[in-house]
Design a protein around this motif. Structure first.
Motif, PDB file in Angstrom:
ATOM      1  N   ALA A 185     -71.350 -42.689 -68.627  1.00  0.00           N
ATOM      2  CA  ALA A 185     -72.033 -43.779 -69.328  1.00  0.00           C
ATOM      3  C   ALA A 185     -71.683 -43.769 -70.810  1.00  0.00           C
ATOM      4  CB  ALA A 185     -73.543 -43.675 -69.132  1.00  0.00           C
ATOM      5  N   TRP A 186     -71.552 -42.591 -71.405  1.00  0.00           N
ATOM      6  CA  TRP A 186     -71.213 -42.480 -72.823  1.00  0.00           C
ATOM      7  C   TRP A 186     -69.802 -43.012 -73.093  1.00  0.00           C
ATOM      8  CZ3 TRP A 186     -67.696 -38.825 -75.131  1.00  0.00           C
ATOM      9  CH2 TRP A 186     -67.728 -38.829 -76.527  1.00  0.00           C
ATOM     10  N   LEU A 187     -68.895 -42.776 -72.153  1.00  0.00           N
ATOM     11  CA  LEU A 187     -67.512 -43.215 -72.344  1.00  0.00           C
ATOM     12  C   LEU A 187     -67.337 -44.724 -72.186  1.00  0.00           C
ATOM     13  CD1 LEU A 187     -65.587 -40.427 -70.429  1.00  0.00           C
ATOM     14  CD2 LEU A 187     -65.594 -40.812 -72.896  1.00  0.00           C
ATOM     15  N   THR A 188     -68.237 -45.368 -71.487  1.00  0.00           N
ATOM     16  CA  THR A 188     -68.037 -46.777 -71.153  1.00  0.00           C
ATOM     17  C   THR A 188     -68.845 -47.745 -72.010  1.00  0.00           C
ATOM     18  OG1 THR A 188     -69.706 -46.596 -69.412  1.00  0.00           O
ATOM     19  CG2 THR A 188     -67.398 -46.265 -68.762  1.00  0.00           C
ATOM     20  N   VAL A 189     -69.363 -47.284 -73.145  1.00  0.00           N
ATOM     21  CA  VAL A 189     -70.090 -48.202 -74.023  1.00  0.00           C
ATOM     22  C   VAL A 189     -69.094 -49.044 -74.804  1.00  0.00           C
ATOM     23  CG1 VAL A 189     -72.113 -46.732 -74.201  1.00  0.00           C
ATOM     24  CG2 VAL A 189     -70.310 -46.543 -75.909  1.00  0.00           C
ATOM     25  N   ARG A 190     -69.521 -50.237 -75.165  1.00  0.00           N
ATOM     26  CA  ARG A 190     -68.657 -51.139 -75.921  1.00  0.00           C
ATOM     27  C   ARG A 190     -68.491 -50.679 -77.358  1.00  0.00           C
ATOM     28  NH1 ARG A 190     -68.942 -55.488 -79.086  1.00  0.00           N
ATOM     29  NH2 ARG A 190     -71.196 -55.610 -79.117  1.00  0.00           N
ATOM     30  N   GLU A 191     -69.587 -50.185 -77.935  1.00  0.00           N
ATOM     31  CA  GLU A 191     -69.570 -49.779 -79.335  1.00  0.00           C
ATOM     32  C   GLU A 191     -70.529 -48.609 -79.517  1.00  0.00           C
ATOM     33  OE1 GLU A 191     -69.391 -52.358 -83.362  1.00  0.00           O
ATOM     34  OE2 GLU A 191     -71.097 -52.776 -82.075  1.00  0.00           O
ATOM     35  N   TYR A 192     -70.105 -47.602 -80.248  1.00  0.00           N
ATOM     36  CA  TYR A 192     -70.945 -46.437 -80.493  1.00  0.00           C
ATOM     37  C   TYR A 192     -71.979 -46.747 -81.572  1.00  0.00           C
ATOM     38  CZ  TYR A 192     -67.401 -43.785 -77.954  1.00  0.00           C
ATOM     39  OH  TYR A 192     -66.541 -43.319 -77.002  1.00  0.00           O
ATOM     40  N   PRO A 193     -73.147 -46.121 -81.508  1.00  0.00           N
ATOM     41  CA  PRO A 193     -74.155 -46.328 -82.553  1.00  0.00           C
ATOM     42  C   PRO A 193     -73.635 -45.979 -83.953  1.00  0.00           C
ATOM     43  CG  PRO A 193     -75.162 -45.268 -80.678  1.00  0.00           C
ATOM     44  CD  PRO A 193     -73.680 -45.307 -80.418  1.00  0.00           C
ATOM     45  N   SER A 194     -72.742 -45.002 -84.046  1.00  0.00           N
ATOM     46  CA  SER A 194     -72.185 -44.646 -85.361  1.00  0.00           C
ATOM     47  C   SER A 194     -71.409 -45.816 -85.963  1.00  0.00           C
ATOM     48  CB  SER A 194     -71.286 -43.417 -85.242  1.00  0.00           C
ATOM     49  OG  SER A 194     -70.234 -43.648 -84.339  1.00  0.00           O
ATOM     50  N   GLU A 195     -70.742 -46.605 -85.116  1.00  0.00           N
ATOM     51  CA  GLU A 195     -70.014 -47.773 -85.612  1.00  0.00           C
ATOM     52  C   GLU A 195     -70.983 -48.839 -86.107  1.00  0.00           C
ATOM     53  OE1 GLU A 195     -66.822 -49.175 -82.934  1.00  0.00           O
ATOM     54  OE2 GLU A 195     -67.329 -47.396 -81.759  1.00  0.00           O
ATOM     55  N   VAL A 196     -72.049 -49.068 -85.361  1.00  0.00           N
ATOM     56  CA  VAL A 196     -73.048 -50.054 -85.761  1.00  0.00           C
ATOM     57  C   VAL A 196     -73.686 -49.626 -87.072  1.00  0.00           C
ATOM     58  CG1 VAL A 196     -75.239 -51.144 -85.115  1.00  0.00           C
ATOM     59  CG2 VAL A 196     -73.468 -50.790 -83.395  1.00  0.00           C
ATOM     60  N   GLY A 197     -74.034 -48.332 -87.175  1.00  0.00           N
ATOM     61  CA  GLY A 197     -74.628 -47.827 -88.401  1.00  0.00           C
ATOM     62  C   GLY A 197     -73.685 -47.941 -89.585  1.00  0.00           C
ATOM     63  N   ALA A 198     -72.406 -47.639 -89.373  1.00  0.00           N
ATOM     64  CA  ALA A 198     -71.429 -47.742 -90.457  1.00  0.00           C
ATOM     65  C   ALA A 198     -71.251 -49.199 -90.877  1.00  0.00           C
ATOM     66  CB  ALA A 198     -70.098 -47.143 -90.029  1.00  0.00           C
ATOM     67  N   ARG A 199     -71.251 -50.107 -89.917  1.00  0.00           N
ATOM     68  CA  ARG A 199     -71.107 -51.528 -90.249  1.00  0.00           C
ATOM     69  C   ARG A 199     -72.316 -52.012 -91.057  1.00  0.00           C
ATOM     70  NH1 ARG A 199     -69.267 -52.908 -85.773  1.00  0.00           N
ATOM     71  NH2 ARG A 199     -67.121 -52.985 -86.412  1.00  0.00           N
ATOM     72  N   ARG A 200     -73.517 -51.598 -90.640  1.00  0.00           N
ATOM     73  CA  ARG A 200     -74.722 -51.975 -91.399  1.00  0.00           C
ATOM     74  C   ARG A 200     -74.706 -51.353 -92.794  1.00  0.00           C
ATOM     75  NH1 ARG A 200     -79.529 -51.558 -86.868  1.00  0.00           N
ATOM     76  NH2 ARG A 200     -78.719 -53.205 -85.522  1.00  0.00           N
ATOM     77  N   TRP A 201     -74.283 -50.088 -92.887  1.00  0.00           N
ATOM     78  CA  TRP A 201     -74.208 -49.410 -94.178  1.00  0.00           C
ATOM     79  C   TRP A 201     -73.231 -50.148 -95.087  1.00  0.00           C
ATOM     80  CZ3 TRP A 201     -70.289 -47.288 -96.998  1.00  0.00           C
ATOM     81  CH2 TRP A 201     -70.662 -46.485 -98.071  1.00  0.00           C
ATOM     82  N   LEU A 202     -72.097 -50.553 -94.530  1.00  0.00           N
ATOM     83  CA  LEU A 202     -71.081 -51.265 -95.298  1.00  0.00           C
ATOM     84  C   LEU A 202     -71.637 -52.586 -95.818  1.00  0.00           C
ATOM     85  CD1 LEU A 202     -68.105 -51.016 -96.131  1.00  0.00           C
ATOM     86  CD2 LEU A 202     -67.489 -52.179 -94.020  1.00  0.00           C
ATOM     87  N   GLU A 203     -72.388 -53.295 -94.987  1.00  0.00           N
ATOM     88  CA  GLU A 203     -72.971 -54.568 -95.414  1.00  0.00           C
ATOM     89  C   GLU A 203     -74.046 -54.353 -96.482  1.00  0.00           C
ATOM     90  OE1 GLU A 203     -74.312 -56.241 -91.729  1.00  0.00           O
ATOM     91  OE2 GLU A 203     -72.276 -56.802 -91.119  1.00  0.00           O
ATOM     92  N   GLU A 204     -74.844 -53.292 -96.351  1.00  0.00           N
ATOM     93  CA  GLU A 204     -75.891 -53.015 -97.327  1.00  0.00           C
ATOM     94  C   GLU A 204     -75.348 -52.596 -98.682  1.00  0.00           C
ATOM     95  OE1 GLU A 204     -78.516 -50.052 -95.812  1.00  0.00           O
ATOM     96  OE2 GLU A 204     -79.162 -51.287 -94.128  1.00  0.00           O
ATOM     97  N   HIS A 205     -74.270 -51.810 -98.677  1.00  0.00           N
ATOM     98  CA  HIS A 205     -73.738 -51.265 -99.914  1.00  0.00           C
ATOM     99  C   HIS A 205     -72.630 -52.105-100.546  1.00  0.00           C
ATOM    100  CE1 HIS A 205     -75.915 -47.843 -98.320  1.00  0.00           C
ATOM    101  NE2 HIS A 205     -75.973 -47.420 -99.577  1.00  0.00           N
ATOM    102  N   SER A 206     -72.393 -53.232 -99.961  1.00  0.00           N
ATOM    103  CA  SER A 206     -71.365 -54.109-100.494  1.00  0.00           C
ATOM    104  C   SER A 206     -72.018 -55.153-101.401  1.00  0.00           C
ATOM    105  CB  SER A 206     -70.613 -54.784 -99.362  1.00  0.00           C
ATOM    106  OG  SER A 206     -69.682 -55.671 -99.901  1.00  0.00           O
ATOM    107  N   THR A 207     -71.449 -55.348-102.554  1.00  0.00           N
ATOM    108  CA  THR A 207     -71.962 -56.370-103.467  1.00  0.00           C
ATOM    109  C   THR A 207     -71.162 -57.654-103.369  1.00  0.00           C
ATOM    110  OG1 THR A 207     -70.580 -55.510-105.247  1.00  0.00           O
ATOM    111  CG2 THR A 207     -72.855 -54.679-105.098  1.00  0.00           C
ATOM    112  N   GLY A 208     -70.087 -57.623-102.590  1.00  0.00           N
ATOM    113  CA  GLY A 208     -69.211 -58.773-102.496  1.00  0.00           C
ATOM    114  C   GLY A 208     -69.608 -59.792-101.457  1.00  0.00           C
ATOM    115  N   THR A 209     -70.655 -59.534-100.653  1.00  0.00           N
ATOM    116  CA  THR A 209     -71.008 -60.497 -99.605  1.00  0.00           C
ATOM    117  C   THR A 209     -72.148 -61.363 -99.989  1.00  0.00           C
ATOM    118  OG1 THR A 209     -72.407 -58.826 -98.550  1.00  0.00           O
ATOM    119  CG2 THR A 209     -70.176 -59.113 -97.688  1.00  0.00           C
TER     120      THR A 209
END
Length: 178
Positions: free
Chosen positions: A154-178
């Motif tokens: 089940a772990w191998l067949t996920v579409r996206e890992y939680p670490s990726e979602v967290g990194a994407r949210r972190w990137l959006e929060e810490h970006s001043t360009g959006t």
């Protein structure tokens, strides 16, 4: 090959660099061929580990099974088959439930790195205790193995890992360009 400076440059539309995640680096951001090669490499490695683990479990179980009276072997094997099928599904469902919860509150890149370093620390006493418990669990080891295989599959067949979602949210929060 991309230079180190360009890989640390801010992502398109962001003022901060894309954070590197353990085992995925910065490939998670674009999800191109390098990302899928990382995921495929991980999958192949985990499948090989599961196969070796299954061989170990079968050998351990056979050693236990040999000491059982012949009249009990068939019944015990049947119990193990049923319990293993249930454990396989249970492991799958446990991982999927945990994945769903982790997607609701994904870790930041720093939390992901810290969790990875925490997992790699091993205490020799715990390893010895684990080996002793494996020997004691020999009668039901196929059930444990089935749970682990279900969880890992089940772990191998996920579409996206939680670490990726967290990194994407972190990137959006810490970006001043959006």
């Amino acid at each position: 090959m991309v230079s180190r400076a360009s890989s640390e440059a801010p992502a398109q539309g962001y003022s901060v660099p894309v954070p590197a995640l353990p085992k995925l680096g910065r490939t998670w951001y674009e999800r191109g061929a390098p990302y899928w090669l990382c995921r495929a490499r991980t999958t192949v490695f985990i499948i090989l580990v599961m196969a070796m683990f299954a061989l170990f479990v079968v050998g351990l179980y056979e050693g236990f099974r040999d000491v059982l009276p012949s009249a009990v072997r068939g019944v015990w094997d049947g119990v193990q088959v049923v319990a293993s099928c249930v454990a396989l599904v249970w492991g799958w469902m446990t991982q999927r439930r945990g994945h769903r919860e982790a997607l609701l509150h994904p870790p930041t890149p720093d939390q992901t790195r810290q969790a990875g370093s925490d997992r790699t620390r091993r205490v020799p006493g715990r390893i010895a205790l684990g080996r002793a418990l494996v020997l004691l669990a020999a009668p039901v080891m196929p059930t444990f193995a089935a749970w682990i295989v279900g969880w890992l599959a089940a772990w191998l067949t996920v579409r996206e890992y939680p670490s990726e979602v967290g990194a994407r949210r972190w990137l959006e929060e810490h970006s001043t360009g959006t």
